[in-house]
Write a protein that holds these residues in place. Sequence first.
Motif, PDB file in Angstrom:
ATOM      1  N   GLU A 188      24.721  38.267  25.810  1.00  0.00           N
ATOM      2  CA  GLU A 188      25.184  38.886  24.402  1.00  0.00           C
ATOM      3  C   GLU A 188      26.761  38.077  24.162  1.00  0.00           C
ATOM      4  OE1 GLU A 188      24.288  40.712  26.656  1.00  0.00           O
ATOM      5  OE2 GLU A 188      22.625  42.073  25.863  1.00  0.00           O
ATOM      6  N   LEU A 189      27.464  37.810  24.996  1.00  0.00           N
ATOM      7  CA  LEU A 189      28.525  37.182  24.900  1.00  0.00           C
ATOM      8  C   LEU A 189      28.330  35.795  24.544  1.00  0.00           C
ATOM      9  CD1 LEU A 189      30.551  38.346  27.929  1.00  0.00           C
ATOM     10  CD2 LEU A 189      31.454  38.394  25.910  1.00  0.00           C
ATOM     11  N   LEU A 190      27.408  35.103  25.303  1.00  0.00           N
ATOM     12  CA  LEU A 190      26.911  33.889  24.845  1.00  0.00           C
ATOM     13  C   LEU A 190      26.468  33.841  23.259  1.00  0.00           C
ATOM     14  CD1 LEU A 190      25.058  32.707  28.001  1.00  0.00           C
ATOM     15  CD2 LEU A 190      27.058  31.644  27.161  1.00  0.00           C
ATOM     16  N   ALA A 191      25.663  34.854  22.897  1.00  0.00           N
ATOM     17  CA  ALA A 191      24.944  34.794  21.518  1.00  0.00           C
ATOM     18  C   ALA A 191      26.277  35.159  20.472  1.00  0.00           C
ATOM     19  CB  ALA A 191      24.076  36.029  21.584  1.00  0.00           C
ATOM     20  N   ALA A 192      27.398  35.623  20.835  1.00  0.00           N
ATOM     21  CA  ALA A 192      28.512  35.878  19.977  1.00  0.00           C
ATOM     22  C   ALA A 192      29.191  34.452  20.021  1.00  0.00           C
ATOM     23  CB  ALA A 192      29.382  37.054  20.530  1.00  0.00           C
ATOM     24  N   GLY A 193      28.936  33.556  20.668  1.00  0.00           N
ATOM     25  CA  GLY A 193      29.779  32.170  20.697  1.00  0.00           C
ATOM     26  C   GLY A 193      30.977  32.210  21.674  1.00  0.00           C
ATOM     27  N   VAL A 194      30.898  33.232  22.616  1.00  0.00           N
ATOM     28  CA  VAL A 194      31.965  33.122  23.768  1.00  0.00           C
ATOM     29  C   VAL A 194      31.647  32.037  24.770  1.00  0.00           C
ATOM     30  CG1 VAL A 194      33.159  34.580  25.494  1.00  0.00           C
ATOM     31  CG2 VAL A 194      32.590  35.518  23.057  1.00  0.00           C
ATOM     32  N   ASP A 195      32.453  31.316  25.380  1.00  0.00           N
ATOM     33  CA  ASP A 195      32.130  30.459  26.415  1.00  0.00           C
ATOM     34  C   ASP A 195      32.280  31.538  27.682  1.00  0.00           C
ATOM     35  OD1 ASP A 195      32.358  28.086  25.332  1.00  0.00           O
ATOM     36  OD2 ASP A 195      34.427  27.669  25.622  1.00  0.00           O
ATOM     37  N   VAL A 196      31.250  31.377  28.431  1.00  0.00           N
ATOM     38  CA  VAL A 196      30.940  32.331  29.570  1.00  0.00           C
ATOM     39  C   VAL A 196      30.648  31.377  30.771  1.00  0.00           C
ATOM     40  CG1 VAL A 196      29.552  34.137  30.762  1.00  0.00           C
ATOM     41  CG2 VAL A 196      29.801  34.004  28.241  1.00  0.00           C
ATOM     42  N   ALA A 197      31.523  31.262  31.915  1.00  0.00           N
ATOM     43  CA  ALA A 197      31.351  30.814  33.057  1.00  0.00           C
ATOM     44  C   ALA A 197      30.917  31.769  34.316  1.00  0.00           C
ATOM     45  CB  ALA A 197      32.737  29.929  33.408  1.00  0.00           C
ATOM     46  N   PHE A 198      30.670  31.147  35.001  1.00  0.00           N
ATOM     47  CA  PHE A 198      30.192  31.889  36.434  1.00  0.00           C
ATOM     48  C   PHE A 198      31.275  31.524  37.535  1.00  0.00           C
ATOM     49  CE2 PHE A 198      25.424  32.390  35.579  1.00  0.00           C
ATOM     50  CZ  PHE A 198      25.749  33.362  34.718  1.00  0.00           C
ATOM     51  N   GLY A 199      31.760  32.596  38.313  1.00  0.00           N
ATOM     52  CA  GLY A 199      32.568  31.960  39.555  1.00  0.00           C
ATOM     53  C   GLY A 199      32.003  32.629  40.702  1.00  0.00           C
ATOM     54  N   HIS A 200      32.630  32.283  41.717  1.00  0.00           N
ATOM     55  CA  HIS A 200      31.994  32.470  43.273  1.00  0.00           C
ATOM     56  C   HIS A 200      32.760  33.675  43.790  1.00  0.00           C
ATOM     57  CE1 HIS A 200      30.247  32.295  47.195  1.00  0.00           C
ATOM     58  NE2 HIS A 200      29.830  31.206  47.141  1.00  0.00           N
ATOM     59  N   ASP A 201      33.983  33.749  43.206  1.00  0.00           N
ATOM     60  CA  ASP A 201      35.098  34.731  43.496  1.00  0.00           C
ATOM     61  C   ASP A 201      35.470  34.923  45.067  1.00  0.00           C
ATOM     62  OD1 ASP A 201      36.608  37.086  43.240  1.00  0.00           O
ATOM     63  OD2 ASP A 201      35.140  38.484  42.780  1.00  0.00           O
ATOM     64  N   CYS A 202      34.518  35.126  46.132  1.00  0.00           N
ATOM     65  CA  CYS A 202      34.829  35.463  47.381  1.00  0.00           C
ATOM     66  C   CYS A 202      33.823  34.883  48.284  1.00  0.00           C
ATOM     67  CB  CYS A 202      34.938  36.941  47.606  1.00  0.00           C
ATOM     68  SG  CYS A 202      35.552  37.985  46.708  1.00  0.00           S
ATOM     69  N   VAL A 203      34.371  34.185  49.450  1.00  0.00           N
ATOM     70  CA  VAL A 203      33.593  33.680  50.471  1.00  0.00           C
ATOM     71  C   VAL A 203      34.215  34.096  51.709  1.00  0.00           C
ATOM     72  CG1 VAL A 203      32.743  31.755  51.716  1.00  0.00           C
ATOM     73  CG2 VAL A 203      32.598  31.495  49.218  1.00  0.00           C
ATOM     74  N   LEU A 204      33.166  34.977  52.344  1.00  0.00           N
ATOM     75  CA  LEU A 204      33.596  35.674  53.803  1.00  0.00           C
ATOM     76  C   LEU A 204      35.237  35.995  54.038  1.00  0.00           C
ATOM     77  CD1 LEU A 204      32.085  32.431  55.936  1.00  0.00           C
ATOM     78  CD2 LEU A 204      31.423  35.124  56.095  1.00  0.00           C
ATOM     79  N   ASP A 205      35.409  37.056  53.169  1.00  0.00           N
ATOM     80  CA  ASP A 205      36.915  37.717  52.989  1.00  0.00           C
ATOM     81  C   ASP A 205      36.635  39.195  53.090  1.00  0.00           C
ATOM     82  OD1 ASP A 205      35.977  38.410  50.501  1.00  0.00           O
ATOM     83  OD2 ASP A 205      37.299  36.902  49.500  1.00  0.00           O
ATOM     84  N   PRO A 206      37.726  39.925  52.716  1.00  0.00           N
ATOM     85  CA  PRO A 206      37.655  41.504  52.846  1.00  0.00           C
ATOM     86  C   PRO A 206      36.707  42.027  51.873  1.00  0.00           C
ATOM     87  CG  PRO A 206      40.069  40.672  52.956  1.00  0.00           C
ATOM     88  CD  PRO A 206      39.192  39.381  52.739  1.00  0.00           C
ATOM     89  N   TRP A 207      36.499  41.173  50.779  1.00  0.00           N
ATOM     90  CA  TRP A 207      35.441  41.921  49.877  1.00  0.00           C
ATOM     91  C   TRP A 207      34.180  41.470  50.152  1.00  0.00           C
ATOM     92  CZ3 TRP A 207      40.417  40.047  48.713  1.00  0.00           C
ATOM     93  CH2 TRP A 207      41.215  40.787  48.540  1.00  0.00           C
ATOM     94  N   TYR A 208      33.911  40.574  50.657  1.00  0.00           N
ATOM     95  CA  TYR A 208      32.361  39.698  50.771  1.00  0.00           C
ATOM     96  C   TYR A 208      32.049  39.170  52.057  1.00  0.00           C
ATOM     97  CZ  TYR A 208      28.363  37.421  48.772  1.00  0.00           C
ATOM     98  OH  TYR A 208      26.972  36.871  48.473  1.00  0.00           O
ATOM     99  N   GLY A 209      31.127  39.410  52.648  1.00  0.00           N
ATOM    100  CA  GLY A 209      30.885  38.810  53.920  1.00  0.00           C
ATOM    101  C   GLY A 209      29.902  37.856  54.178  1.00  0.00           C
ATOM    102  N   MET A 210      29.718  37.088  52.901  1.00  0.00           N
ATOM    103  CA  MET A 210      28.748  36.143  52.764  1.00  0.00           C
ATOM    104  C   MET A 210      29.255  35.002  52.100  1.00  0.00           C
ATOM    105  SD  MET A 210      25.844  37.697  54.008  1.00  0.00           S
ATOM    106  CE  MET A 210      24.438  36.911  53.276  1.00  0.00           C
ATOM    107  N   GLY A 211      28.367  33.875  51.715  1.00  0.00           N
ATOM    108  CA  GLY A 211      28.746  32.897  50.855  1.00  0.00           C
ATOM    109  C   GLY A 211      29.001  31.693  51.758  1.00  0.00           C
TER     110      GLY A 211
END
Length: 430
Positions: A295-318
């Motif tokens: 929906e954001l893309l259809a509205a003309g908003v730039d949308v990127a994806f981030g990895h955010d976390c790798v092997l840290d207190p929030w996420y044990g994968m990546g």
Amino acid sequence: MDLVIRNATLPDGRTGIDIGIDAGRIAVLEEGLAARGAQEIDAEGDLVSPPFVDAHFHMDAVLSYGLPRVNRSGTLLEGIALWGELKPQLTQDALVERAMRYCDWAVARGLLAIRTHVDICDDRLLAVEALLEVRRRVAPYLDLQLVAFPQDGILRSPGAFDNLRRAIAMGVDVVGGIPHFERTMAQGAESVRLLCEFAAEQGLRVDMHCDESDDPLSRHIETLAYETQRLGLQGRVAGSHLTSMHSMDNYYVSKLLPLIAESGVAAIANPLINITLQGRHDTYPKRRGMTRVPELLAAGVDVAFGHDCVLDPWYGMGSGDMLEVAHMGLHVAQMTGLEAMRQCYQAVTETPARILGLEGYGLRPGCHADLVVLDAGSAVEAIRLRAVRRLVLRRGRVVAEGPLARARLILPERPSAVDFRLESRSAHDR
């Protein structure tokens, strides 16, 4: 030419393209290039792409999984609490060593630009000093952009605004925030105003953790869009996460989307982490949590994806693989149409490069010769396979290479090997 890459397939679908490189930049892209190179590489029809770009990461916490203990609940709030326990134990040497190790992983994955948030709520600013040093060390081969991030809230944490000012004065690039973590909704909105005004005064970009919640009434993206317009910050502001939008009323979102588009605010979703941390209070049905990407893309908003976390207190994968991020985003957002899948590839390449304001990024004459040769025949196939990076080039020089993804078969009357490509190759083709 210093280097010519022959017979490349490009992300836009063009095939049989030769890429001429001189003095670290792309000089020409055309079929049947007559000029010769001092060095030549045959892409053999494989995908040649600009490098991957991670628009949202936390490098100060990377590879710290299990310190001081494992996040047993797997929740966002326990992760924040764990990070608070770990901060007093941090040392600059350990921060640098972990970050440098991750940057090695990134280069091997063809990830040559990262925007990383760095916590400024520790008065020592150890993490800021460490990542400034890392940025200096990796500058020849990786673009590292730093965001001054008040993890504990710019108003909620005493001294946080002074620390943010100090971090910017030390050389941090972008103003960050976390309005939904302030004590009240009103303070959250006030934090957005204060931080955007500071960024406007300093001529800086803004990237805020915004509405990383399942609460449909967490609406700080509305304030961020308003302040962006009021202060003339269009094209310099991003809202990261925006997960509350997944739970919002459709009528409200129908008004919100045009506001975001008009303000020129970009959106950064983090598929691996949004699907992991959101919906934790749900039984069933359980919300996916990721923001409304199509929906954001259809509205003309730039949308990127981030990895955010790798092997840290929030996420044990990546492992630093932005194709894994795109793969998850494609599935969570149900973006399985052909054009939608291509948009998911753009969300880890061209779009985040635009959000970060990277100079000389792309596949055009004059752009930096920062390229990735992938063991895939298209951008969509690269996502499907999380394709091996055959070669990674920085300014026209090979900085990493990987083996092809092949498996040997020992079966009667069947091929001797498989490569998992849609149009499989015979062994002698290599």
